[in-house]
Design an enzyme around this catalytic site. Structure first.
Site, mmCIF file in Angstrom:
data_model
loop_
_atom_site.group_PDB
_atom_site.id
_atom_site.type_symbol
_atom_site.label_atom_id
_atom_site.label_comp_id
_atom_site.label_asym_id
_atom_site.label_seq_id
_atom_site.Cartn_x
_atom_site.Cartn_y
_atom_site.Cartn_z
ATOM 1 N N LYS A 54 -3.553 -14.913 14.865
ATOM 2 C CA LYS A 54 -2.230 -14.798 15.495
ATOM 3 C C LYS A 54 -1.143 -14.912 14.439
ATOM 4 O O LYS A 54 -0.154 -14.159 14.457
ATOM 5 C CB LYS A 54 -2.079 -15.879 16.578
ATOM 6 C CG LYS A 54 -2.971 -15.616 17.789
ATOM 7 C CD LYS A 54 -3.100 -16.801 18.738
ATOM 8 C CE LYS A 54 -4.124 -16.478 19.845
ATOM 9 N NZ LYS A 54 -4.348 -17.575 20.780
ATOM 10 N N GLN A 98 -2.369 -23.786 20.922
ATOM 11 C CA GLN A 98 -3.751 -23.309 21.083
ATOM 12 C C GLN A 98 -4.572 -24.309 21.900
ATOM 13 O O GLN A 98 -4.597 -25.503 21.586
ATOM 14 C CB GLN A 98 -4.380 -23.099 19.687
ATOM 15 C CG GLN A 98 -5.768 -22.502 19.722
ATOM 16 C CD GLN A 98 -5.779 -21.059 20.245
ATOM 17 O OE1 GLN A 98 -4.884 -20.274 19.942
ATOM 18 N NE2 GLN A 98 -6.783 -20.707 21.031
ATOM 19 N N ASP A 121 2.397 -17.450 26.160
ATOM 20 C CA ASP A 121 1.052 -17.419 26.747
ATOM 21 C C ASP A 121 1.122 -17.170 28.256
ATOM 22 O O ASP A 121 0.102 -16.873 28.877
ATOM 23 C CB ASP A 121 0.338 -18.761 26.507
ATOM 24 C CG ASP A 121 -0.655 -18.697 25.357
ATOM 25 O OD1 ASP A 121 -1.096 -17.591 25.016
ATOM 26 O OD2 ASP A 121 -0.983 -19.772 24.814
#
Ligand code: NAP
Length: 295
Positions: A54, A98, A121
């Site tokens: 990412k 994460q 997200d």
């Protein structure tokens, strides 16, 4: 029939190219690039690999990256403070924490602390709720990537029978919402579903997001169906390196389906492309300018 192999890698590269061009436009117009903060906690090897990819994609898109790596022993209060500081940082348009998180930290509290406009997200209850009632939102990257592949393959999903296997908040449920919004007829299956093979056999579209290696067999697939395999499972091999497989028995399903995503090279690359897309969109909304077109 041998199914068409849906090339997620190529589709993702195309999206990332468009995003990079629009990042340049944004920077010219607003005077700074879009910014994405990643927060990695602990040393889980899989999480570290995902976050590295990412961060690399962020740099390749010409966006500003803010990578935070925190110890596994971090307290919930300290992590919430990190998120609060990122919320307040004007250079940052997207925040990605994460998952999974260490056991002393409540993931729900962390997600709820992220400013919904920076929740790239798409896991914040505000974004999940807006998606459910059909308002503009930030959509979870993996199911959004699946939808992009389905629309590229089928154009119009209206009236098609879709079966989503899995009901997680990050894949199954938002996938179902996206398919409902496209006017598909949606069934969500899970571990308590009775006669899953019979349910899947009805489907024109199968999205498998289970986490069980090659669970979906070829004889579960309706001839001509489109199969999207979200699963990423490492199975042991004789050389000890292991091999990645999806939730669908690819070779069997490819005998019957019209089109199918491989693992790897299907849904996986789309997730990162959609994260880049979401960060660009979040930056536009925060700057008060219309969403970028064509994404
Ligand atoms: P998850 O939270 O573990 O959810 C799995 C779902 O599968 C649950 O709803 C569970 O049902 C259902 N399930 C489990 N066993 C089943 C069975 N025998 N029959 C029918 N349903 C069953 O997993 P997730 O986070 O959604 O991820 C699913 C898979 O996608 C994993 O392999 C993960 O690694 C992969 N993934 C890939 C990407 C990507 O970028 N490609 C991103 C995210 C996840 P219950 O709710 O009843 O327990």
């Amino acid at each position: 029939m041998t199914a068409r192999r849906i090339d997620g890698k190529a589709a993702a590269a195309a999206i990332r190219e468009i995003v990079a061009a629009k990042v340049r436009d944004f920077e010219q117009r607003i005077g700074r690039p879009p910014g994405l903060a990643t927060v990695l906690i602990g040393e889980d090897p899989a999480s570290a690999v995902y976050v590295r990819s990412k961060n690399r994609a962020t740099a390749e898109a010409g966006m500003a990256g803010f990578a935070h790596s925190l110890p596994n022993t971090i307290s919930e209060a300290a992590l919430l403070q990190v998120v609060t500081d990122l919320n307040a940082d004007e250079r940052i348009d997207g925040i990605l924490v994460q998952l999974p998180l260490p056991s002393q930290v409540d993931a729900t509290r962390v997600i709820e602390t992220i400013e919904p406009g920076k929740d790239v997200d798409g896991f914040h209850p505000v974004n999940a709720g807006r998606l459910a009632i059909g308002l503009p939102s930030l959509v979870p990257c993996t199911p959004f990537g699946c939808l992009h592949l389905l629309k590229a393959e089928l154009a119009n999903l209206a009236g098609l029978e879709a079966v989503v296997i899995g009901r997680s908040n990050i894949v199954g449920k938002p996938m179902a919402q996206l398919l409902i919004a496209e006017s598909a007829t949606v069934t969500v299956a899970h571990s308590k579903t009775r006669d899953l093979p019979a349910v899947v056999r009805r489907a024109d579209i199968v999205v498998a997001a289970v986490g069980r290696p090659e669970m979906v067999r070829g004889d579960w697939i309706k001839p001509g169906a489109t199969v999207i395999d979200v699963g990423i499972n490492r199975i042991p091999t004789e050389d000890g390196k292991g091999r990645l497989v999806g939730d669908v028995a690819y070779d069997e399903a490819a005998e019957v389906a019209a089109a199918i995503t491989p693992v790897p090279g299907g849904v996986g690359p789309m997730t990162i492309a959609m994260l880049m897309r979401n960060t660009l969109v979040a930056a536009h909304r925060r700057a008060g300018i219309p969403d970028p077109e064509g994404l």
